[in-house]
Design a protein around this motif. Structure first.
Motif, PDB file in Angstrom:
ATOM      1  N   ARG A  35      10.839 -12.616  22.055  1.00 17.03           N
ATOM      2  CA  ARG A  35       9.789 -11.599  22.155  1.00 17.03           C
ATOM      3  C   ARG A  35      10.342 -10.324  21.528  1.00 17.03           C
ATOM      4  NH1 ARG A  35       7.608 -15.656  23.297  1.00 17.03           N
ATOM      5  NH2 ARG A  35       6.146 -16.094  25.006  1.00 17.03           N
ATOM      6  N   LEU A 145       2.767 -10.878  14.305  1.00 23.21           N
ATOM      7  CA  LEU A 145       1.558 -10.101  14.586  1.00 23.21           C
ATOM      8  C   LEU A 145       1.724  -8.671  14.081  1.00 23.21           C
ATOM      9  CD1 LEU A 145       0.957 -11.295  18.271  1.00 23.21           C
ATOM     10  CD2 LEU A 145       0.111 -12.317  16.141  1.00 23.21           C
ATOM     11  N   PRO A 148      -1.715  -6.070  16.244  1.00 24.67           N
ATOM     12  CA  PRO A 148      -2.741  -6.963  16.795  1.00 24.67           C
ATOM     13  C   PRO A 148      -3.812  -6.270  17.618  1.00 24.67           C
ATOM     14  CG  PRO A 148      -0.699  -7.177  18.028  1.00 24.67           C
ATOM     15  CD  PRO A 148      -0.392  -6.334  16.830  1.00 24.67           C
ATOM     16  N   ILE A 171       7.523 -14.742  19.333  1.00 28.59           N
ATOM     17  CA  ILE A 171       6.564 -13.730  18.885  1.00 28.59           C
ATOM     18  C   ILE A 171       7.318 -12.528  18.344  1.00 28.59           C
ATOM     19  CG2 ILE A 171       4.593 -12.294  19.508  1.00 28.59           C
ATOM     20  CD1 ILE A 171       4.164 -14.067  21.940  1.00 28.59           C
ATOM     21  N   ILE A 173       6.180  -8.672  16.998  1.00 26.81           N
ATOM     22  CA  ILE A 173       5.007  -7.805  17.032  1.00 26.81           C
ATOM     23  C   ILE A 173       5.312  -6.463  16.388  1.00 26.81           C
ATOM     24  CG2 ILE A 173       3.251  -6.739  18.497  1.00 26.81           C
ATOM     25  CD1 ILE A 173       4.285  -8.629  20.755  1.00 26.81           C
ATOM     26  N   SER A 175       3.470  -2.915  16.394  1.00 23.18           N
ATOM     27  CA  SER A 175       2.384  -2.235  17.088  1.00 23.18           C
ATOM     28  C   SER A 175       2.769  -0.795  17.370  1.00 23.18           C
ATOM     29  CB  SER A 175       2.043  -2.951  18.399  1.00 23.18           C
ATOM     30  OG  SER A 175       0.990  -2.306  19.073  1.00 23.18           O
ATOM     31  N   SER A 185       7.738  -7.192  25.034  1.00 24.63           N
ATOM     32  CA  SER A 185       8.991  -7.341  24.285  1.00 24.63           C
ATOM     33  C   SER A 185      10.196  -7.585  25.192  1.00 24.63           C
ATOM     34  CB  SER A 185       9.249  -6.086  23.433  1.00 24.63           C
ATOM     35  OG  SER A 185       9.495  -4.968  24.269  1.00 24.63           O
TER      36      SER A 185
END
Length: 600
Positions: A35, A145, A148, A171, A173, A175, A185
Motif C-alpha cells: 500500500r 491509481l 482516484p 496498490i 496511489i 492523490s 497507505s
C-alpha cells in the motif's frame, strides 16, 4: 527467513523530456499487498513514474523487472471517451470479451453505474467511476491509481476506501487527498526533483519527515555555499514555513468555530449565523423559502438562510444532488421557482469552476496574468511583479514562460487559481478547486483562503481541506433538503453520527451499575494551561523569527562558524518546543469544545 519477492521493480530508472531528467536513476520495488502513497509536486513526474511502472513508456536508462504474467490495473486522469455505446459494451471492448458479463456488472453495481447507460451522456463523476471499474475488473495484481478521488462524491470516495482496504493485490496511489492516503497507505514514496525518497511508514508521518529532510538540506546549502539555492529558497523553505504559519491560522479557525457555535440558532432549518444577526452591511445573501426543481425532481426544497460576511461554507453532497445549482441560485445566475433571494448590492463575485475555459493554451503563465502586456499584475488591487506572484504559486521562471498546453492539468489549475485570486472580490466561489492540485499547492491555497477578507463558498469532497478551511458545512441530505452544521468535515460527521437515534435498551432485572463520573469541563490545571499557551506560543514564534533572520545573513557563517552552529541548534530547539506547544493548545481547545458539546 524467507523474503517475499517483489511483483515489480525499477532499477536505476532514468527518463528525460527535453534534456531535463524527470526520473533520475531511481530504484523501487512493489511487493504483494503493498500500500504505497506516491507524493510530489505537480510536474515532478508522478504520472511519468506510473507509466514507467506499467511499461507504457520506455526507459531512457535502467531496467524494469516484472513478475511473469503480472496483471496491472491502471486508473489515469483521463475520463471515459464520449463514444455512442453502452458502458458495458465499452468495458467488454477495453478489458476483453473473455471476461464473463456478470464480473463486469458486479464491478459496475458496486460503483452504482447503470451498465446500459450511454458513454456520451456521462457526467465527470460517472465517467470517473467507469474508468475505476475498468481498472478493477479482473482483480489485477497491482493497481496504479492516479488521483482516484477526482470528480467523485464523498459517498463514492468512502466506498472506494473500504473496497481498497480489503483489496488482495498491491496498490500504488497518487492523490492530494490527505485523509484518503492516511487511511490506505503503509509506505510513502516522495518524488522530488527527479529523486525518489522512501519512507517505510504511513503517509501521516510524511510532512514531519519531509520537513526534516528539507531543513537538513537547507542548512547544508548555507554552510557550503553561504546561500540557499533559488528553488530551496522560494519553494521548499517557503512551504515548510507556510505549514508552520498555517498552525496559527488553524488556531484562529477553531476559535471562530467556537464563537459561531456559541451563537448558533436552532438546528431545525438552515442558518449560517445567529438568528438575531442584524440585516445590514454584513449580510451577503439571504434566501427565503426557495424551491428549485428540474423535470419535476426537487433540487432545492424550502431553503431559508442567511450568508454573512466572513462565513466560510463548505458544500457537500452526492454528484447530481444540486451543489452547482445552489451556487448559481446564490450568485444570481439562475432564478428560483419559488421564494425570494436578496443579495448585497456591492457584491464582487469571483468564480473558480475548473473548466479552464478562461485559459488560452497558446499563451504562457506570464502572458495569462498580464493580459495587457508588461510585467505588473494587480493582486486584490495592489500592484505586484508578475514573476513574484507566480513564484507564490510555485512557478519558476522556466515554467512561467512555457506554453500552457505543455503544462500538467494540476499546473494549469494552479495558474487558474492565481488568476481568480488576483481579482478584487468579496464573494469567492470555488467549485472543486482541489482536483489535480499537489499538497504544496493546497497548503498555499489554504493560506490564501485563511487570509481572504470576504465570504467563501467551497464545493469540495476533500475532508482534510474542509477541516482546515470551513466554519460551516452545508450538506445535501436527499429529496432537496439542505442542512447546516457548524465546523469542518469532522464536526459534520460527528454531528451526523450523534443525530442518529439510539435503540432503547431492554430492561434488566439486575440493578444498573453505578455510572462513572463524567467530566463536564477542563480541570483547573488544564484551563490554566490553555489560558497561558497562546502567549507562550507567540513568544516562541517571535524568537524563532528572530533566529531565522540571523541565519539568513549570508555573512554570518563566515564571521563566526561557532555562533552560527549555536544559533542553528537553538533554532531547532525552539521550533520543536513551538510545535509541541501548538499541538497541546489544539488538543486542549478541542477537548474543551467536546466537553461543551457533551462528547467526553
Amino acid at each position: 527467513m524467507t523474503v517475499t519477492p517483489p511483483l515489480l521493480t525499477l532499477n536505476e530508472a532514468f527518463v528525460t523530456f527535453g534534456g531535463a531528467p524527470i526520473l533520475d536513476h531511481i530504484s523501487l520495488s512493489i511487493f504483494p499487498r503493498d500500500r504505497v502513497a506516491l507524493v510530489g509536486r505537480n510536474g515532478s513526474g508522478k504520472s511519468t513514474l506510473l507509466k514507467a511502472l506499467s511499461g507504457r513508456i520506455e526507459l531512457d536508462g535502467g531496467e524494469r523487472h516484472a513478475k511473469p504474467n503480472l496483471k496491472i490495473g491502471i486508473l489515469d486522469q483521463s475520463l471515459a471517451p464520449p463514444f455512442d455505446m453502452s458502458i458495458l459494451d465499452f468495458l467488454k471492448q477495453e478489458v476483453g470479451k473473455k471476461l464473463e458479463p456478470h464480473i463486469l456488472e458486479e464491478a459496475l453495481s458496486h460503483l452504482e453505474i447503470d451498465p446500459e447507460k450511454n458513454l456520451a451522456t456521462l457526467s465527470g463523476g460517472e465517467s470517473r467511476r467507469v474508468m475505476m471499474a475498468k481498472a478493477l475488473v479482473g482483480r489485477p495484481d497491482i493497481l496504479l491509481l492516479d488521483e482516484p478521488t477526482n470528480h467523485l462524491d464523498l459517498k463514492t470516495i468512502e466506498w472506494m476506501e473500504e473496497n481498497l482496504t480489503h483489496y488482495p493485490g498491491a496498490i500504488l496511489i497518487i492523490s492530494h487527498d490527505r485523509a484518503f492516503l492516511k487511511k490506505l497507505s503503509k509506505r510513502t514514496f516522495w518524488l522530488d526533483r527527479g529523486q525518489l525518497r522512501i519512507l517505510e511508514k504511513n503517509f501521516s508521518h510524511f510532512e514531519e519527515w519531509a520537513d526534516g529532510i528539507l531543513e537538513v538540506e537547507a542548512r547544508g546549502q548555507e554552510k557550503l555555499s553561504l546561500k540557499i539555492a533559488q528553488e530551496m529558497e522560494w519553494l521548499h523553505k517557503g512551504v515548510t514555513a507556510r505549514r508552520k504559519r498555517n498552525m496559527g491560522r488553524l488556531r484562529n479557525l477553531m476559535e471562530l468555530r467556537k464563537e459561531k457555535r456559541q451563537h448558533q440558532g436552532p438546528q431545525g432549518g438552515v442558518a449560517f449565523t445567529s438568528q438575531d444577526s442584524p440585516i445590514g452591511s454584513k449580510l451577503v445573501v439571504e434566501t427565503k423559502h426557495v424551491f428549485k426543481s428540474y423535470e419535476e425532481r426537487p433540487i432545492i426544497k424550502d431553503l431559508s438562510c442567511r450568508i454573512m460576511r466572513g462565513d466560510r461554507i463548505g458544500i457537500l453532497g452526492p454528484n447530481g444532488a444540486g451543489k452547482t445549482t445552489l451556487l448559481k441560485l446564490l450568485t444570481g445566475q439562475i432564478s428560483p421557482d419559488q421564494g425570494h433571494i436578496r443579495r448585497a448590492k456591492n457584491l464582487e463575485i469571483a468564480i473558480f469552476d475548473q473548466t479552464q475555459a478562461a485559459l488560452n493554451l497558446d499563451l504562457n503563465a506570464w502572458q495569462t496574468l498580464c493580459e495587457q502586456g508588461g510585467d505588473q499584475i494587480f493582486v486584490q488591487g495592489e500592484p505586484r511583479h508578475v514573476m513574484g506572484y507566480l513564484q507564490d504559486f510555485l512557478f519558476d521562471r522556466k515554467k512561467a514562460l512555457t506554453p500552457l498546453r505543455n503544462l500538467s492539468g494540476g499546473e494549469r489549475n494552479r495558474l487558474l487559481l492565481a488568476k481568480i485570486l488576483a481579482k478584487p472580490s468579496n464573494f469567492l466561489i470555488l467549485d472543486e478547486p482541489t482536483n489535480d492540485l499537489d499538497m504544496e499547492t493546497l497548503d498555499l491555497l489554504e493560506e490564501y483562503l485563511s487570509d481572504y477578507p470576504g465570504t467563501l463558498l467551497l464545493v469540495s469532497h476533500d475532508r482534510d481541506f474542509l477541516d482546515r478551511i470551513t466554519t460551516h458545512i452545508l450538506a445535501f441530505e436527499g429529496q432537496g433538503h439542505v442542512q447546516m452544521y457548524v465546523g469542518g468535515y469532522t464536526d459534520y460527521a460527528l454531528q451526523r453520527t450523534n443525530a442518529t437515534p439510539l435503540k432503547p435498551e431492554k430492561k434488566n432485572s439486575q440493578p444498573a451499575p453505578e455510572k462513572p463520573k463524567v467530566q463536564v469541563k477542563l480541570t483547573y490545571n488544564e484551563a490554566r494551561e490553555l489560558s497561558l499557551l497562546p502567549d507562550e506560543i507567540e513568544a516562541l514564534y517571535a524568537q524563532v523569527q528572530k533566529l531565522e533572520e540571523q541565519l539568513s545573513d549570508p555573512t554570518f557563517f563566515t564571521r563566526s562558524p561557532q555562533d552560527f552552529e549555536r544559533t542553528t541548534t537553538l533554532l531547532e530547539k525552539h521550533r520543536t518546543t513551538l510545535h509541541l506547544k501548538e499541538e497541546r493548545w489544539l488538543e486542549l481547545l478541542s477537548k474543551e469544545e467536546d466537553l461543551e458539546r457533551g462528547k467526553v
